[in-house]
Design a protein around this motif. Structure first.
Motif, PDB file in Angstrom:
ATOM      1  N   ALA A  48       8.186  24.322 -22.341  1.00 61.23           N
ATOM      2  CA  ALA A  48       7.859  23.903 -23.715  1.00 61.23           C
ATOM      3  C   ALA A  48       8.817  22.825 -24.186  1.00 61.23           C
ATOM      4  O   ALA A  48      10.015  22.894 -23.932  1.00 61.23           O
ATOM      5  CB  ALA A  48       7.931  25.107 -24.644  1.00 61.23           C
TER       6      ALA A  48
ATOM      7  N   PHE B  92       2.690  16.038 -25.391  1.00 70.96           N
ATOM      8  CA  PHE B  92       2.852  17.463 -25.685  1.00 70.96           C
ATOM      9  C   PHE B  92       3.411  17.634 -27.103  1.00 70.96           C
ATOM     10  O   PHE B  92       2.873  18.410 -27.909  1.00 70.96           O
ATOM     11  CB  PHE B  92       3.784  18.106 -24.653  1.00 70.96           C
TER      12      PHE B  92
ATOM     13  N   VAL C 248       1.654  19.491 -30.304  1.00 73.04           N
ATOM     14  CA  VAL C 248       2.247  20.733 -30.813  1.00 73.04           C
ATOM     15  C   VAL C 248       2.821  20.543 -32.217  1.00 73.04           C
ATOM     16  O   VAL C 248       2.689  21.417 -33.075  1.00 73.04           O
ATOM     17  CB  VAL C 248       3.326  21.214 -29.822  1.00 73.04           C
TER      18      VAL C 248
ATOM     19  N   GLY D 207       0.791  23.654 -32.542  1.00 78.28           N
ATOM     20  CA  GLY D 207       1.712  24.637 -31.998  1.00 78.28           C
ATOM     21  C   GLY D 207       1.387  26.012 -32.546  1.00 78.28           C
ATOM     22  O   GLY D 207       1.143  26.162 -33.732  1.00 78.28           O
TER      23      GLY D 207
ATOM     24  N   GLU E 291       0.466  27.214 -24.712  1.00 77.79           N
ATOM     25  CA  GLU E 291       1.186  26.148 -24.027  1.00 77.79           C
ATOM     26  C   GLU E 291       0.453  25.593 -22.825  1.00 77.79           C
ATOM     27  O   GLU E 291       0.377  24.386 -22.606  1.00 77.79           O
ATOM     28  CB  GLU E 291       2.496  26.748 -23.532  1.00 77.79           C
TER      29      GLU E 291
ATOM     30  N   TRP F 115      -0.767  21.682 -22.041  1.00 74.61           N
ATOM     31  CA  TRP F 115      -0.469  20.826 -20.895  1.00 74.61           C
ATOM     32  C   TRP F 115      -1.750  20.315 -20.241  1.00 74.61           C
ATOM     33  O   TRP F 115      -1.810  19.183 -19.750  1.00 74.61           O
ATOM     34  CB  TRP F 115       0.399  21.584 -19.873  1.00 74.61           C
TER      35      TRP F 115
END
Lengths: 322, 662, 183
Positions: free
Chosen positions: C39, C112, C116, C127, C132, C136
Motif C-alpha cells: 500500500a 495508486f 486511493v 481508499g 487494495e 492495483w
C-alpha cells in the motif's frame, strides 16, 4: 445443506414428467435392442466352430448365396428402422407436449446469468411490484412459470432436472423456458454450460411453495430492507454503506445501490449463499466476506480486510435482512 | 502357382519400344531374391541417420511416426484424465483448483480428439492403404511427410504451452464468448486456435493423399468392388475430412481475428453472433467423430473375415453403409445445440437425421454378426477386442439414440450422461478396434507377434475397467451432475458413483500399462512372424513382415476381393512388370476398374517438406499472436515452398529418359 | 534411430526447463493480497527534499504484465463507474486517461495514490472503498490505456459496442508529467 430434488428420474413438475416418460420408453426399447443384439452375438459365438489361422477360409460362401442369413439381416434392419421411426414419433410428440404447456396466469421471471450467480427479476405489469432476488427462486405450486433467459457475459445454461430440461443463456440472444412445479418442495438446479472458473459452484434453488406461502414470500421480497434493531446491526449497515460492499451490492432502502453483484435486500431469507456454495449461516457469511476466493477461487468478489468486530457487525446487519 | 508377369505397355520391357529407351535398366517383376529386388531395395531405401530420418517420404516410416506420436499424446492425455478422476473421487476435494482443472479437461479432450484420434487413424491409413491396394507409396508422399511435421511440432507447442500455464482452458469445443477477446484472458485460447490450424492442415494434407492413392493407384484388377473394406473406410473418412475440416479452421481463424484484429464475428453488440461459433464448430465436430469412427469400422471389417475364416457377409451392403454414414454425418450437427434457442421444429429434423444414421450402422452390425454366426472362429486377441467393441459400442450407440431425442437431450445435455455416451462410442467404437488392429497388424509393422497372454489380460482389464469407470456416469448425469465441474458438494449424493468411476479409471490405466509392456517386450524379444501369421486375405500379407521399402517386388494383379484366399483364374497374370527398379516408379490406374493407365514417378526424398512444415508452423503460430505475423510470417513458407518445388535437373532428366513417346 | 532418440530427449529436456520459468502473463492470482506491491500511503510529488534524500520507494506493479489482472482492471473500470467521468479513457468531466498527459504522474505508485486518496477538482478518494488488490488491477489497466504495459498482456476488445481501439493495439505514449492542473 438443504434437502433438494435434482434427479431426472424424480420429476416434480409437468415438463420433467413428460421427459421422464419419454426416458422410460427409450430405456425400455434400448435395453430390449441391446439384449437382442448381445444375444445374437452370444449365440453366434456359441454355435460357430473354432478355427485357427491355417483353417481353410470358405471363400465360396458369398457366391453360393446365403438366403436365410440375408433374410435375417433384412428383418433386423427393418425392425430397427421401424423402432427408430417410432422413437422419433415419441420424441416429436414429447417436444410438442413440452411446447404446449398452458401459460394462463403465468408467473414471469427474467433470469439473467452472470459469472457465477443468477439474477432473478420477478416481473409484474405494475412496475412498483417488480423485485429483484438472486440465486433462489420461489414459485407457487401449480402455477406455470415463464422464465426469460439472458446472459450478461458468457454462455450459461439454466437446468433444474426435476422441473424441466435445460436452456442455454447466450449473450445477445433471449431464450425462454416454461415449467410448472406440481409438488411442493425444494428443487436444485445448476448451471450446465461451462462458463469459467466457478461453473461448478453456480447452483440455483427453486422453492415450490403453496400459493399462500408464496404470496407471503413475494410480499416480503417487495418490502425494503428491515431497519436495524441493534447497535451492532446499525454499525454493520453504516460499514456496508461506506465500505467496499456498496460498490457492487444493493440493499433497497439504504444508500447501497450497486447493480453488479447479487441484490442483498433479503439475503437472510435465502437458504444458501454464493449460488448454493454454502449454507446461509453466520459462520459461512463471515468466512465469505473475509475471503470469497478461498471458497470460490476466481469469483468476482474481492477479499475485504476487516477488523473482527467490523466483520461481526456486517454479518449481523446481513442477518437482519430477512 | 507359377508367377506369370504381364509386361506393362510402354515399359522398357515392352518389345515394341525396344532400343529407344537408352541404356537398359533393371526392371521390377521378378521374385523376391532376384537382382531386381536388390535394385529396388537400393532405390527405395533411405539414407541412414538423422538426414535419412528427416528426408524420408516412405509411407511406412511416416505412418509409423504418426502412430507412435499419437500414442505418446494418448498417454499424456490419459494421465490428465487420471488426475481429473483423482480430483473427482471425493466431494469437495482440493487436489486441483478450478484453473488447473479447466486446463486439464480442455487439454484432455482437445488432445484426444485432435492430436490422438484423427492422426492415429490417418497414420494407420498412410501405412496400410498403399500395402492393401498393392502399390509402392502414397500419391503425394512429400505432402504427407510435411503433414507429419506440422502435426508433431504443433502438438508439441500446444503441450509446451500447457507446461507454461498457457494451456487451453475453455473446453475442447472452445465456445465463444469464453474464448473471445474479452473473456479469453491471455493467450490460452490463441494456443487452441493454433493447434486447430496445425492439426487440420495435417488432416487435410493426409486426406488428399489417401483419397488419391485409393482412387488412382490401386493394383491392376482391384476394381472398386474388389477393394478391401478398410480401404473403403479410409476413402470415406478422407473425403469427409476434406469437407469438414475447413469449417473448424475457418471458425478458429475467425475467433483468432476477433482476438487479434478486433473483428466482430462473434460480438452480438456489433452484429456478430455467439451461436455462429457453435454452428461452424459442430458442422466440423460431428463429422469429426465419424472420421475417427469410420476407420475403426474399417478395422472391424478387416479383423472379422480373417478370424471368422470367411469373406464378409454383405460386403456390398457394408460399403454402401460406410458411404451412407459419411453423407449422413454432415446432417447431424445441430444435435449438439439442442439447448440453444433455435426453433424447436428444426431441432426435431436433426433428431430424425441422428436416428437415420443409426440404420447404416445397424446394417454393418448385423452383417458382422452374420459373418461371425456363419464363420469358423479363431478366438485370438484381435477378435476379442472386436467383441468388446460390440458390447461397448452398442451401448454407446443406444445411449446416442437417447441423447438424440430433443426433449431427453434437454435433460442430459452437458451432463455426465453425455460424457458416458461419448466415451462409450469413442472408446468402444474406436479405441477397442484400434487395439484390436494393433494386435493384428503388429507383426506386419515390426515382424514380431505381440504376446497373446498379455493381450488377453490387457483386454479384460480394459473392458472391465472401462465399464466400471463409465457406466456410473450415465447415472450421475441423470442425478443432475453437469460436465466440467472441478468439484461437487457432498450433499448432492454424487460421491459414491464418482468413486466407483475413479476405481475403473485406475483399472484402465493398468491395462494401458500392460499394453506398453507388451509392445516394448514384443518389439525386442517377441516371437518372429512370417509374412502372414493370421492366414489373412488382403495384399499387405503377401509381402515380408515388415515390408521392404518398395513394398512389393512386382505390383500384384488382383482378380478377386480376397486376393490371398480366392483361387485365381488360370490364365490371369499374377503381377505386372516393367517398372524401373532403378527409379522410384509406380503405376496409376483407372478409378473404377483399376486398369493400368500411366506410369508415375514418385518424388525423391528431400528435406524441404520438413523445412516447409517449420515455416508453416512459424507463420501460423506468429499470426495467432500478432497482426504483423499474419503478413510478415508468410515469408518463411514462401521460401520453403519455392525451395520444395524448385525443379531438379537430375530428376527431370531421369524422368524424360523414362518417358516413352507414343 | 539413435539420433532421433537424442533429438526427442533434447525436446523433452527443453520442455522441462521451460516449466521452471513460469509465465507471468498467464498467472491467475486468486489470493486475497496483491502481489508484488504494498500500500502506498502517500507519494512525494516533488524532488526537493530538506536534509538528506531517502531511498525512493521502488514499487513495481507485477500486474503490468499479467493478463488476468489487466482484464480484471478493465472490468472494474466499468463496474466502479470510472467511465462516468473518464469515459472509455477519452475523458469527460474527468481528464482523458488514454493520452500522454499525466497530471499526477504515470508511475504505478502515483496512480495508486490518485485512486486511493482522490484528487482536487473531482476525483473521489476510493481508499477504503476498493480493496487494495483491485486498486492495483485498476492501476495496471489505466496504464494500459496509453500503451504503457506489455501489449501481449493488454486486454483485447470487449464484447460490446466499440468506443475505442482495444488496449492491446494502442501505441505506447511516452508520459508527459504536468504538475500544475490544466485550466
Amino acid at each position: 445443506m438443504i434437502e433438494a430434488l435434482h434427479n431426472v428420474q424424480a420429476p416434480g413438475g409437468v415438463q420433467a414428467q413428460a421427459v421422464y416418460h419419454l426416458w422410460l420408453l427409450l430405456l425400455a426399447v434400448c435395453t430390449i435392442v441391446f439384449v437382442a443384439v448381445m444375444a445374437a452375438l452370444a449365440l453366434a459365438l456359441r454355435r460357430a466352430r473354432r478355427a485357427g489361422a491355417e483353417t481353410r477360409p470358405r471363400v465360396e460362401l458369398p457366391e453360393r448365396g446365403e438366403p436365410a442369413v440375408v433374410r435375417a439381416v433384412v428383418i433386423g434392419v427393418a425392425v430397427s428402422a421401424a423402432l427408430l421411426l417410432g422413437l422419433l414419433g415419441a420424441s416429436v410428440y414429447t417436444s410438442r407436449t413440452l411446447a404446449g404447456m398452458p401459460l394462463t396466469d403465468a408467473l414471469h421471471i427474467a433470469l439473467t446469468a452472470h459469472q457465477w450467480w443468477w439474477e432473478a427479476r420477478y416481473d409484474d405489469p405494475a412496475p412498483s411490484r417488480i423485485f429483484l432476488t438472486a440465486n433462489e427462486l420461489h414459485v407457487p405450486v401449480g402455477r406455470p412459470v415463464l422464465l426469460t433467459l439472458r446472459a450478461s457475459d458468457v454462455i450459461h445454461s439454466f437446468w433444474v432436472p426435476s422441473l424441466t430440461g435445460k436452456k442455454d443463456l447466450i449473450p445477445g440472444r433471449e431464450a425462454m423456458v416454461t415449467f410448472r412445479a406440481d409438488h411442493a418442495g425444494v428443487y436444485r438446479g445448476q448451471c450446465a454450460e461451462f462458463c469459467g472458473y466457478q461453473h461448478a459452484k453456480m447452483a440455483l434453488f427453486v422453492f415450490a411453495d403453496e400459493p399462500e406461502a408464496w404470496q407471503h414470500w413475494a410480499e416480503g421480497q417487495l418490502a425494503p430492507a428491515a431497519a436495524p434493531r441493534t447497535a451492532l446491526e446499525a454499525r454493520g449497515r453504516e460499514l456496508f454503506e461506506t465500505g467496499t460492499c456498496a460498490m457492487c451490492h444493493a440493499v433497497a432502502g439504504t444508500l447501497a445501490g450497486g447493480r453488479h453483484a447479487p441484490d442483498l435486500t433479503h439475503v437472510a431469507s435465502r437458504a444458501t449463499l454464493a449460488a448454493g456454495a454454502m449454507p446461509n449461516d453466520v459462520a459461512a457469511r463471515t468466512a465469505w466476506i473475509l475471503d470469497p476466493q478461498a471458497i470460490k477461487p476466481g469469483v468476482n468478489m474481492p477479499a475485504t480486510r476487516l477488523a473482527p468486530e467490523d466483520a461481526a457487525a456486517i454479518t449481523a446487519f446481513l442477518g437482519s435482512l430477512q | 502357382m507359377s508367377s506369370v508377369g504381364a509386361a506393362l505397355p510402354g515399359s522398357a520391357d515392352d518389345a515394341s519400344t525396344a532400343g529407344r529407351a537408352g541404356p537398359r535398366r533393371i526392371l521390377d517383376g521378378a521374385g523376391r531374391d532376384s537382382a531386381a529386388a536388390r535394385a529396388l531395395e537400393r532405390t527405395w531405401s533411405d539414407k541412414p541417420g538423422v538426414l535419412g530420418f528427416l528426408r524420408t517420404n516412405d509411407h511406412k516410416r511416416i505412418g509409423r511416426r504418426f502412430v507412435v506420436t499419437a500414442f505418446v499424446f494418448f498417454l499424456l492425455a490419459g494421465a490428465l484424465a487420471a488426475i481429473m478422476r483423482a480430483q473427482l473421487a471425493l466431494p469437495d476435494s482440493h487436489l486441483v483448483g478450478p484453473d488447473l482443472y479447466d486446463q486439464l479437461f480442455t487439454m484432455h479432450g482437445t488432445t484426444m480428439m485432435f492430436v490422438f484420434a484423427v492422426p492415429v487413424m490417418q497414420g494407420l491409413s498412410v501405412y496400410f492403404v498403399p500395402l492393401m491396394v498393392g502399390t509402392r507409396n502414397t500419391a503425394f508422399p512429400r505432402m504427407t511427410q510435411c503433414a507429419y511435421w506440422v502435426y508433431a511440432v504443433g502438438a508439441l507447442t500446444f503441450w509446451i504451452a500447457f507446461a507454461l500455464n498457457t494451456g487451453a482452458d475453455a473446453g475442447w469445443f472452445a465456445y465463444v464468448p469464453l474464448t473471445g477477446p474479452q473473456y479469453g484472458v491471455g493467450h490460452r485460447a490463441d494456443l487452441w486456435n493454433n493447434l486447430v490450424n496445425f492439426t487440420e492442415a495435417m488432416g487435410l494434407m493426409v486426406a488428399v493423399d489417401i483419397a488419391t492413392v485409393i482412387l488412382k493407384m490401386r493394383a491392376p484388377g482391384m476394381s472398386l468392388r474388389r477393394m478391401p473394406l478398410f480401404v473403403w473406410a479410409s476413402l470415406v473418412a478422407s473425403v469427409m475430412i476434406i469437407f469438414a475440416m475447413p469449417s473448424v479452421m475457418l471458425a478458429a481463424n475467425l475467433v483468432s481475428f476477433d482476438r487479434t484484429f478486433g473483428t466482430h464475428f462473434f460480438n452480438p453488440a456489433e452484429g456478430g453472433d455467439a451461436l455462429l461459433w457453435q454452428h461452424l464448430f459442430w458442422f466440423f465436430g460431428h463429422p469429426e467423430v465419424y472420421f475417427i469412427f469410420i476407420p475403426a469400422l474399417g478395422f472391424v471389417s478387416t479383423i472379422i473375415p480373417v478370424f471368422a475364416r470367411r469373406p464378409m457377409f454383405g460386403h456390398d451392403a457394408v460399403v454402401m453403409s460406410l458411404i451412407a454414414t459419411g453423407f449422413l454425418a454432415f446432417g447431424l450437427w445441430v444435435h449438439h445445440m439442442f439447448a440453444t434457442n433455435l426453433p424447436e421444429l428444426g431441432k426435431s429434423f436433426f433428431t430424425a437425421m441422428s436416428y437415420m444414421i443409426a440404420i447404416p450402422t445397424a446394417v454393418q452390425i448385423f452383417c458382422w454378426i452374420a459373418t461371425l454366426w456363419t464363420g469358423r472362429l479363431n478366438l485370438r486377441v484381435p477378435l476379442l477386442f472386436v467383441l468388446g467393441f460390440f458390447f461397448i459400442f452398442v451401448i454407446g450407440g443406444l445411449s446416442g439414440i437417447m441423447v438424440g431425442s430433443v426433449p431427453l437431450d434437454l435433460q442430459v445435455h452437458d451432463t455426465y450422461f453425455v460424457v458416458a455416451h461419448l466415451h462409450y462410442v469413442l472408446i468402444g467404437g474406436a479405441v477397442f478396434p484400434l487395439f484390436g488392429i494393433l494386435h493384428y497388424w503388429f507383426p506386419k509393422l515390426t515382424g514380431r507377434m505381440l504376446d497373446e497372454r498379455l493381450g488377453r489380460w490387457q483386454f479384460w482389464l480394459f473392458f472391465v475397467g472401462f465399464n466400471v469407470a463409465f457406466f456410473p456416469m450415465h447415472i450421475l448425469g441423470l442425478q443432475g451432475m453437469p460436465r466440467r465441474m472441478y468439484t461437487y458438494a457432498a450433499e448432492t449424493g454424487w460421491g459414491p458413483m464418482n468413486l466407483v468411476a475413479t476405481i475403473g479409471a485406475a483399472v484402465i490405466a493398468v491395462s494401458v500399462l500392460l499394453f506398453l509392456i507388451n509392445v516394448v517386450r514384443s518389439w525386442l524379444h517377441g516371437e518372429r512372424a512370417g509374412d502372414d501369421p493370421w492366414g489373412a486375405d488382403t495384399l499387405e500379407w503377401s509381402t515380408r513382415s515388415p515390408p521392404p521399402p518398395y513394398n512389393f517386388a512386382a505390383l500384384p494383379v488382383v482378380t478377386s476381393r480376397q486376393p490371398l484366399w480366392a483361387p485365381r483364374p488360370p490364365d490371369a497374370p499374377t503381377h505386372v512388370s516393367g517398372l524401373s527398379a532403378e527409379d522410384r516408379e509406380g503405376l496409376v490406374t483407372t478409378v473404377l476398374d483399376a486398369l493400368p493407365d500411366v506410369r508415375y514417378s514418385y518424388p525423391e526424398p528431400t528435406v524441404w517438406p520438413f523445412v516447409a512444415a517449420w515455416a508453416v508452423y512459424a507463420w501460423l503460430f506468429w499470426s495467432g499472436l500478432s497482426s504483423a505475423g499474419m503478413f510478415w510470417g508468410l515469408i518463411p513458407p514462401a521460401i520453403a515452398f519455392i525451395g520444395w518445388y524448385w525443379p531438379s535437373e537430375k530428376e527431370t532428366t531421369r524422368q524424360i529418359l523414362l518417358d516413352k513417346r507414343p | 534411430m539413435k539420433n532421433a532418440y537424442r533429438m526427442r530427449s533434447a525436446i523433452v529436456a527443453l520442455a522441462v526447463l521451460a516449466t521452471l520459468y513460469g509465465c507471468e502473463r498467464e498467472r491467475r492470482d486468486f489470493s486475497p493480497t496483491p502481489s508484488g506491491a504494498t500500500a502506498i500511503k502517500s507519494m512525494r510529488m516533488s524532488d526537493l527534499l530538506p536534509g538528506g534524500s531517502d531511498k525512493t520507494l521502488a514499487v513495481a506493479n507485477r500486474y503490468d504484465d499479467n493478463a488476468y489482472a489487466l482484464a480484471e482492471g478493465k472490468r472494474l473500470f466499468h463496474w466502479y463507474n470510472c467511465t462516468g467521468c473518464h469515459g472509455e479513457g477519452g475523458g469527460g468531466s474527468g481528464p482523458a486517461l488514454m493520452d500522454n498527459v499525466w497530471i499526477y504522474g504515470s508511475e504505478s505508485a502515483n496512480i495508486f495514490a490518485t485512486i486511493v486518496q482522490g484528487r482536487p477538482n473531482g476525483m473521489p478518494a476510493f481508499g477504503g472503498r476498493i480493496p487494495e488488490k483491485e486498486v492495483w488491477q485498476l492501476v495496471a489497466y489505466v496504464r494500459s490505456m496509453s500503451g504503457l504495459v506489455s501489449s501481449q498482456a493488454a486486454p483485447n476488445r470487449d464484447d460490446a459496442m466499440q468506443a475505442k481501439k482495444p488496449e492491446s493495439e494502442v501505441q505506447r505514449q511516452r508520459p508527459v508529467d504536468v504538475s500544475t492542473p490544466r485550466p
